[in-house]
Design a protein around this motif. Structure first.
Motif, mmCIF file in Angstrom:
data_model
loop_
_atom_site.group_PDB
_atom_site.id
_atom_site.type_symbol
_atom_site.label_atom_id
_atom_site.label_comp_id
_atom_site.label_asym_id
_atom_site.label_seq_id
_atom_site.Cartn_x
_atom_site.Cartn_y
_atom_site.Cartn_z
ATOM 1 N N GLN A 253 1.073 -1.238 -0.139
ATOM 2 C CA GLN A 253 0.005 -0.134 -0.043
ATOM 3 C C GLN A 253 1.051 1.611 -0.131
ATOM 4 N N THR A 254 0.338 2.240 -0.591
ATOM 5 C CA THR A 254 0.742 3.680 -1.157
ATOM 6 C C THR A 254 0.294 4.380 -1.145
ATOM 7 N N GLY A 255 0.560 5.814 -1.116
ATOM 8 C CA GLY A 255 -0.461 7.196 -0.753
ATOM 9 C C GLY A 255 -1.443 7.567 0.258
ATOM 10 N N SER A 256 -1.806 7.917 -0.158
ATOM 11 C CA SER A 256 -3.706 8.488 0.722
ATOM 12 C C SER A 256 -4.429 9.188 -0.260
ATOM 13 N N GLY A 257 -5.757 8.731 0.636
ATOM 14 C CA GLY A 257 -7.266 9.102 -0.109
ATOM 15 C C GLY A 257 -7.832 8.233 -0.624
ATOM 16 N N PRO A 258 -8.735 8.130 -1.208
ATOM 17 C CA PRO A 258 -10.043 6.869 -1.326
ATOM 18 C C PRO A 258 -9.151 5.514 -1.909
ATOM 19 N N PRO A 259 -9.658 4.481 -1.348
ATOM 20 C CA PRO A 259 -8.952 2.528 -1.748
ATOM 21 C C PRO A 259 -9.250 2.975 -3.227
ATOM 22 N N LEU A 260 -7.803 2.518 -3.695
ATOM 23 C CA LEU A 260 -7.930 1.913 -5.375
ATOM 24 C C LEU A 260 -7.013 0.383 -5.229
ATOM 25 N N VAL A 261 -7.681 -0.321 -5.415
ATOM 26 C CA VAL A 261 -6.939 -1.743 -5.300
ATOM 27 C C VAL A 261 -6.940 -1.764 -6.878
ATOM 28 N N GLY B 109 -0.031 7.454 -29.275
ATOM 29 C CA GLY B 109 1.281 7.599 -29.031
ATOM 30 C C GLY B 109 1.099 6.472 -28.162
ATOM 31 N N ALA B 110 0.774 5.536 -27.525
ATOM 32 C CA ALA B 110 0.939 4.190 -25.938
ATOM 33 C C ALA B 110 0.258 3.552 -26.704
ATOM 34 N N GLY B 111 0.827 2.601 -26.157
ATOM 35 C CA GLY B 111 0.830 1.118 -26.918
ATOM 36 C C GLY B 111 -0.020 -0.139 -25.458
ATOM 37 N N HIS B 112 0.297 -1.045 -25.126
ATOM 38 C CA HIS B 112 -0.813 -2.216 -24.285
ATOM 39 C C HIS B 112 -0.670 -1.025 -22.897
ATOM 40 N N LEU B 113 0.911 -0.388 -21.980
ATOM 41 C CA LEU B 113 0.764 -0.098 -21.648
ATOM 42 C C LEU B 113 1.031 1.551 -21.129
ATOM 43 N N PRO B 114 0.152 2.205 -21.557
ATOM 44 C CA PRO B 114 0.086 3.513 -21.726
ATOM 45 C C PRO B 114 0.348 4.641 -20.339
ATOM 46 N N TRP B 115 0.501 4.071 -19.484
ATOM 47 C CA TRP B 115 0.970 4.822 -17.970
ATOM 48 C C TRP B 115 2.726 4.890 -18.907
ATOM 49 N N VAL B 116 3.066 3.655 -18.885
ATOM 50 C CA VAL B 116 4.624 3.816 -19.514
ATOM 51 C C VAL B 116 4.839 5.345 -20.866
ATOM 52 N N GLU B 117 4.175 4.845 -21.455
ATOM 53 C CA GLU B 117 4.853 6.349 -22.012
ATOM 54 C C GLU B 117 4.340 7.487 -22.203
ATOM 55 N N GLN B 118 3.072 7.183 -21.735
ATOM 56 C CA GLN B 118 2.303 9.011 -21.574
ATOM 57 C C GLN B 118 1.876 8.763 -20.543
ATOM 58 N N PRO B 119 2.703 9.330 -19.118
ATOM 59 C CA PRO B 119 2.362 9.075 -18.269
ATOM 60 C C PRO B 119 1.169 10.409 -17.574
ATOM 61 N N GLU B 120 1.877 11.195 -18.520
ATOM 62 C CA GLU B 120 0.727 12.645 -17.889
ATOM 63 C C GLU B 120 -0.433 12.081 -18.093
ATOM 64 N N GLU B 121 -0.965 12.177 -19.418
ATOM 65 C CA GLU B 121 -2.353 11.913 -20.126
ATOM 66 C C GLU B 121 -2.896 10.363 -19.085
ATOM 67 N N PHE B 122 -2.236 9.542 -19.198
ATOM 68 C CA PHE B 122 -2.889 8.379 -18.297
ATOM 69 C C PHE B 122 -3.521 8.761 -17.008
ATOM 70 N N ARG B 123 -2.940 9.769 -15.979
ATOM 71 C CA ARG B 123 -2.872 9.935 -15.113
ATOM 72 C C ARG B 123 -4.787 10.902 -14.683
ATOM 73 N N GLN B 124 -4.277 12.232 -16.086
ATOM 74 C CA GLN B 124 -5.395 12.843 -16.176
ATOM 75 C C GLN B 124 -6.600 11.798 -16.604
ATOM 76 N N ARG C 264 3.107 5.407 -8.316
ATOM 77 C CA ARG C 264 3.480 5.906 -7.994
ATOM 78 C C ARG C 264 2.599 7.427 -8.359
ATOM 79 N N LEU C 265 1.897 6.497 -10.257
ATOM 80 C CA LEU C 265 1.770 8.201 -10.434
ATOM 81 C C LEU C 265 0.143 9.468 -9.409
ATOM 82 N N LEU C 266 -0.610 7.945 -9.296
ATOM 83 C CA LEU C 266 -2.079 8.306 -8.166
ATOM 84 C C LEU C 266 -1.543 8.734 -6.895
#
Length: 286
Positions: free
Chosen positions: A17-25, A256-271, A42-44
């Protein structure tokens, strides 16, 4: 913080477990792999209390069966109950997207939001798969002969890792960095559980052959976000079946992202994810 979850049949599951706020699994892909979603955590981490876990028989969790979809749903419920609380958001990737969907169908009252990342939909005939096989071989490029040679024989543990890295490199959109990104996925190398992969994939295929899953999706009353990498070698029209069945949901394709979009476009994924989870937005809408 690493913790241990004990299931109702006394299987020990690794979790963190990491981070703070509402739960996300988070539910990792596979089946038969281990959690590789630390970059998402880490992004979230500023927006959610994120729980990651290794599924039964995988990675740092106890290596024992049974390997079945219902068992995976029960294990996820134990993680939710012991670490997230009575109601949580779920984010699943690839096979983990199907697992999160199945959990939401079985326990909608325990799910606040469902984020379906790089899944493959609910088509019974899996018509996307032949396109995936063709796209995989094309994107492997000059690595294809070595990948095929390794795939045609029994492999040492070192060769198993090499084969996986080559195959995973096709999951990224940019050839110049694909092998590096795949190496990161494979580090540390925790081994593939082939028994888990075969058993769960076979059951999912049987499950998709029934019309019941689509009917249950049509009745689901949980906010859903579908996130796709536009350059995924698994054709994104394969997910249209799920989108149609769910009716009201939000869908985001990340360029501009493949199967793991958070790797190649982290800000777009986070948003995309944080906008969906924001209380004032409520996760509703297309």
């Amino acid at each position: 913080m690493s913790v241990t979850v004990r299931t109702d049949d006394d299987c020990l599951l690794w979790a963190e477990q990491t981070g703070s706020g509402p739960p996300l699994v988070l539910c990792h892909g596979g089946p038969g792999l281990w959690d590789h979603l630390d970059p998402i955590a880490r992004l979230l981490g500023d927006h959610a209390r994120v729980t990651r876990w290794d599924q039964r028989g995988c990675g740092r969790s106890q290596r024992r069966g049974p390997y079945a979809v219902a068992r995976s749903v029960a294990d996820l419920d134990a993680v939710r109950d012991q670490l997230a609380g009575p109601r949580t958001a779920l984010l699943g990737h690839s096979w983990g997207a199907h697992l999160a969907l199945r959990y939401a169908l079985d326990h909608p009252e325990r799910v606040s939001h469902l984020i379906y990342v790089s899944g493959t939909g609910i088509d019974a005939d899996r018509g996307w798969h032949r396109h995936y096989e063709r796209n995989l071989r094309t994107r492997l490029g000059h690595h294809r002969p070595r990948w095929e040679a390794l795939g045609s024989r029994d492999r040492t543990p070192e060769e198993e890792r090499e084969w996986a890295v080559l195959q995973w490199s096709a999951d990224f959109a940019y050839p110049d960095t694909a092998l590096r990104d795949a190496e990161r996925m494979a580090t540390p190398w925790l081994g593939l559980n082939r028994d888990c992969n075969r058993a769960v994939n076979a059951e999912v295929k049987r499950e998709l052959a029934s019309a019941e899953l689509a009917e249950r999706c049509r009745a689901l009353d949980v906010p859903v976000l579908i996130v796709d990498g536009a350059e995924d070698i698994r054709p994104r029209w394969g997910v249209d079946s799920l989108h149609r069945a769910l009716g009201t949901c939000r869908r985001v394709a990340i360029a501009g992202a493949g199967h793991l979009p958070w790797v190649e476009q982290p800000e777009e994924f986070r948003q995309a994810v944080t906008d969906f989870l924001a209380p004032e937005r409520g996760g509703r809408g297309r």
